[in-house]
Enzyme design. Structure first.
Site, PDB file in Angstrom:
ATOM      1  N   GLU A 100       0.664  -1.072  -0.307  1.00  0.00           N
ATOM      2  CA  GLU A 100       0.357  -0.255  -0.408  1.00  0.00           C
ATOM      3  C   GLU A 100       1.095   1.128  -0.292  1.00  0.00           C
ATOM      4  OE1 GLU A 100      -2.893   0.348  -0.260  1.00  0.00           O
ATOM      5  OE2 GLU A 100      -3.001  -2.110  -0.554  1.00  0.00           O
ATOM      6  N   SER A 474     -41.068 -36.574  40.599  1.00  0.00           N
ATOM      7  CA  SER A 474     -40.840 -37.200  41.790  1.00  0.00           C
ATOM      8  C   SER A 474     -39.034 -36.751  42.167  1.00  0.00           C
ATOM      9  CB  SER A 474     -40.864 -38.564  41.475  1.00  0.00           C
ATOM     10  OG  SER A 474     -41.909 -39.235  42.068  1.00  0.00           O
TER      11      SER A 474
END
Length: 803
Positions: A100, A474
């Site tokens: 770049e 239960s």
């Protein structure tokens, strides 16, 4: 003379023209200067301040981590991991600089030479291969200016770049660039991109991989390695050539990198693993930090989840549900309407649709209006008709009756003609599928090691482990017995299992045992081991319902508990998380361990925000916890949970089943691990005949625990110093001679042992076959009992099935 005069006049004229031109040029220069100054003043006064970049804090991804540090989920507006410049390898910095802006460390923000070179290279290449903007220009363009292209914006970009170079160091500017730049696939910055494309941290990238990333800023979508690999590879080669050209690598290294194979990571969403777990953690973080903060702060959230146990829980639940479905052959019917109810159902659907056609992919309730010869159901939704696809009856006979209501989804391929007539095809909605949930806890710390909230997170984010309140049946009973053992009762205490009735708001409630029979005098050990309903209700009545409610809340149940006797049978709805967490007190010597999902939170730089320590509260005496555990070991060895006895190590647990087999539970533990499982439908309907907690869920628990503990040492439950063992006769609870046939060693809190030694009665069978005691008296069958209303409301519509 005349000639000389004309010459003089000509020279004078030339001098006048020259003077005019000089003046004109001066005026033009001044005008240009003034215009430039005016434009500069106009532009510069509207420039954003560059010093704000010194305090720039971009939104950063929040990561959810498993207990081993692996990422299991992420939340972000922009997927970004902020990394200081000194932690970004020079290899990566050089790759981006070469691609770049190779003069980055020498220019003052703008590089005219680079602009001219890029212009020439692009002409030669026949397209844009190199940009003229410096890295500094790209930073100000992305962070300070709008993306709109114009000469004014370009001028502002140049001016801001020069100013930024005066405000920040080169490394600061490069850090902004490498952490902010968009690199495609939702990744912002090099760290996120390294993870997205290669599944690696940035310090593990090769030259070839770094070059691939450095080629993306020009056009992330165009050069995406996921979508356009040849373009991405060509761009990578260009970057490697640039790196060699500027001396960052040698030509030989560039050539080697060009030939290096690249392995791309598999693409993953925000939820990588343990989806229900991650979503629950997200909700917790939302409550603490707020929704927007979670997506921007870049938190690192360490959780307690163990991915090995998570995978094992998911697999065990999935396989167990398949076995239940194979046994029961579910046909997906929600309910059945009688002929007189069908028209009203269809008219109500017409009203809700308002004349609109059905939407593809949307879920509706459909009514069966008949079947085809192959057993395929013909369905109606309001005015619309269709067939249920891929649903032939397995035996060639119809699987649905006329009037059955099903939940279906409009399938692809459905069509509507211009007159509104439709030929719809429907498919079953996954919403009706058999569901399950799981919670796995380390009872010593409360760490939630695994959580499964359903069978399909993508289909439904509803978490059945934390959000679904269901009757536990239960599985709730150990809480009642713990209250009794914390009081005056012992495992050898006897309650008569005989018919009993209680008045309630609607008449009389008469609890029954699962076996539909009564067993006479029964010790509390036997009553809990075999999940007897009637002795449990009588025990709750003797304890006092208000006192029982207070006790159960004190040991960790947070759900509302209506004060009625059916509470003892698990009629009050609880979540799987709440119930399983209560069992930590049984497994951990009376210490209730608060569920802990999150163990530590840090910011993106590793600074500690919160370190969540385990929270243990003493809610039971160690002796009570041990007594309950001892009986729950019997549940697995010889009681309702005996399908789990093959675990091959000391373990305790309890089954749970509700009326009509709507819900099935099993919660069990060893000293080092506790797991609770639930199975049922989202819409309460029966699991099918015989699908109790012992049959449907205990095998799932066993399958999971075997896998979870396969490399763990076999541990026994510690016996507290306050426990003593004495021999008792198992059916009467009387203290007896240890040599007596059938005698067992029962555990008691010290001081609660039976004080009187009682010889067991001798029963004699007479000539007529009847049983008598030595004095000739015959045993009397238990008489029915009726209690007044002082025990509280009984709520007869929620009695437990017993298993």
């Amino acid at each position: 003379m005349a000639g000389a005069s004309r010459t003089a006049q000509l020279l004078a004229g030339l001098r006048s023209v020259r003077t005019f031109l000089v003046v004109l040029v001066v005026m033009l220069v001044v005008a240009a200067g003034l215009a430039t100054a005016l434009i500069y003043w106009e532009v510069s006064t509207t420039l954003p301040p560059v010093d704000q970049l010194a305090q720039y804090r971009p939104p950063v991804s929040t990561q959810i981590l498993a207990d081993d540090g692996s990422v299991i989920g992420e939340f972000y507006f922009e997927k970004r991991y902020l990394v200081p410049i000194d932690r970004i390898p020079m290899l990566i910095r050089n790759a981006f600089i070469a691609a770049e802006d190779d003069q980055f460390y020498t220019h003052k923000g703008v590089d005219p030479v680079s602009i001219l070179r890029a212009f020439a290279n692009n002409i030669v290449a026949g397209g844009k291969v190199q940009g003229g903007s410096t890295i500094t220009q790209q930073v100000v363009k992305q962070l300070l200016l709008s993306p709109k292209k114009s000469y004014e914006r370009k001028l502002k970009e140049v001016l801001l770049a020069i100013r930024l170079e005066q405000q920040l160091s080169k490394d600061d500017i490069l850090s902004l660039y490498l952490n902010h730049i968009y690199l495609g696939s939702g990744a912002y910055g090099v760290a996120a991109a390294a993870n997205e494309y290669f599944g690696k941290p940035i310090d593990k990238l090769s030259v070839a991989e770094a070059a691939l990333l450095a080629g993306l800023p020009q056009a992330p979508s165009k050069y995406s390695p996921f979508k356009h690999w040849p373009r991405a590879r060509a761009r990578q080669h260009y970057v490697l050539e640039r790196m060699a050209a500027v001396g960052f690598i040698t030509p030989a290294e560039a050539d080697l990198a060009m030939r290096e194979p690249i392995a791309l990571a598999s693409r993953k969403g925000s939820f990588v693993a343990a989806q229900y777990y991650v979503e629950h953690v997200r909700r917790m973080l939302d409550e603490r930090f707020g929704d927007s903060a979670l997506y921007q702060l870049g938190l690192r959230v360490q959780t307690a989840v163990d991915l090995r146990l998570q995978t094992a829980a998911e697999a065990a639940l999935r396989d167990g549900l398949r076995e239940i479905e194979a046994r029961q052959h579910y046909d997906g019917t929600l309910r059945h309407l009688e002929p007189g109810e069908i028209d009203a159902f269809i008219q109500e659907q017409r009203r809700l649709l308002h004349g609109r056609p059905l939407e593809r992919g949307k879920t509706y309730e459909a009514i069966v209006r008949g079947t085809s010869g192959r057993g395929t159901a013909r369905l109606q939704i309001g005015p619309f008709h269709g067939v249920l696809v891929a649903d032939p009856a397995p035996t060639g006979h119809a699987t649905h009756r006329n009037g059955d209501v099903l939940r279906v989804r409009v399938a692809d391929g459905s069509a509507t003609d211009p007159q509104g007539n439709a030929n719809y095809t429907f498919e079953r909605s996954g919403e009706l599928a058999l569901q399950g949930a799981a919670i796995v806890i380390d009872p010593r710390s409360g760490d939630i090691k695994a959580m499964v909230g359903g069978t399909d997170f993508d289909g439904s984010q509803f978490n059945r482990a934390t959000q679904a309140a269901r009757q536990p049946g239960s599985a709730f009973k150990p809480l009642v017995y713990a209250a009794a053992f914390d009081d005056k009762f012992t495992p050898a205490s006897v309650i008569v299992d005989a018919p009993v009735s209680f008045p309630d708001n609607n008449g009389v409630w008469t609890p029954h045992n699962y076996e539909n029979r009564f067993f006479g005098p029964t010790t509390l050990r036997e009553a809990l081991t075999f999940s007897r309903n009637v002795p449990t209700v009588k025990l709750a009545q003797q304890l006092g319902i208000k006192r029982l409610v207070t006790f159960i809340k004190s040991i960790g149940i947070h759900s509302p508990l209506p004060p009625n006797l059916s509470l003892a049978l698990g009629s009050s709805e609880v979540t799987l998380l709440d119930l399983t967490a209560v069992y930590t007190a049984f497994a951990n010597k009376g210490m209730h361990a608060e569920p802990r999902f999150i163990t530590k939170i840090t910011d993106s730089q590793g600074n500690l925000i919160d370190d969540i320590e385990p929270r243990l509260d003493p809610v039971l005496s160690p002796e009570t916890a041990y007594i309950v555990t001892s009986i729950l070991q019997d549940v697995i060895q010889r009681g309702t949970g005996r399908r789990a006895h093959e675990i091959g190590r000391p373990a305790a647990g309890k089954t749970g089943t509700t009326n009509d087999m709507n819900d099935a539970w099993f919660v069990g533990y060893t000293p080092q691990l506790l797991a609770g499982f639930w199975v049922g439908f989202d819409e309460k309907r029966t699991l099918g005949k015989g699908e109790t907690g012992g049959r449907a869920v205990a095998p799932i628990w066993l399958r999971f625990m075997r896998r979870a503990l396969e490399d763990e040492p076999i541990l026994d439950f510690d016996v507290p110093s306050g426990i003593s063992f004495v021999p008792v006769e198992p059916t009467t609870g009387h203290r007896t001679n240890p040599g007596m046939a059938g005698a067992i060693l029962e555990c008691f809190r010290r001081g609660m042992e039976p004080k009187v030694f009682v010889e067991p009665p001798v029963h004699v069978v007479s000539a007529d076959g009847s049983e008598t005691t030595p004095d000739g008296a015959k045993p009397v069958a238990p008489a029915a009992e009726t209690f007044g209303s002082s025990a509280g409301d009984t709520n007869d519509n929620s009695a437990d099935a017993g298993f």
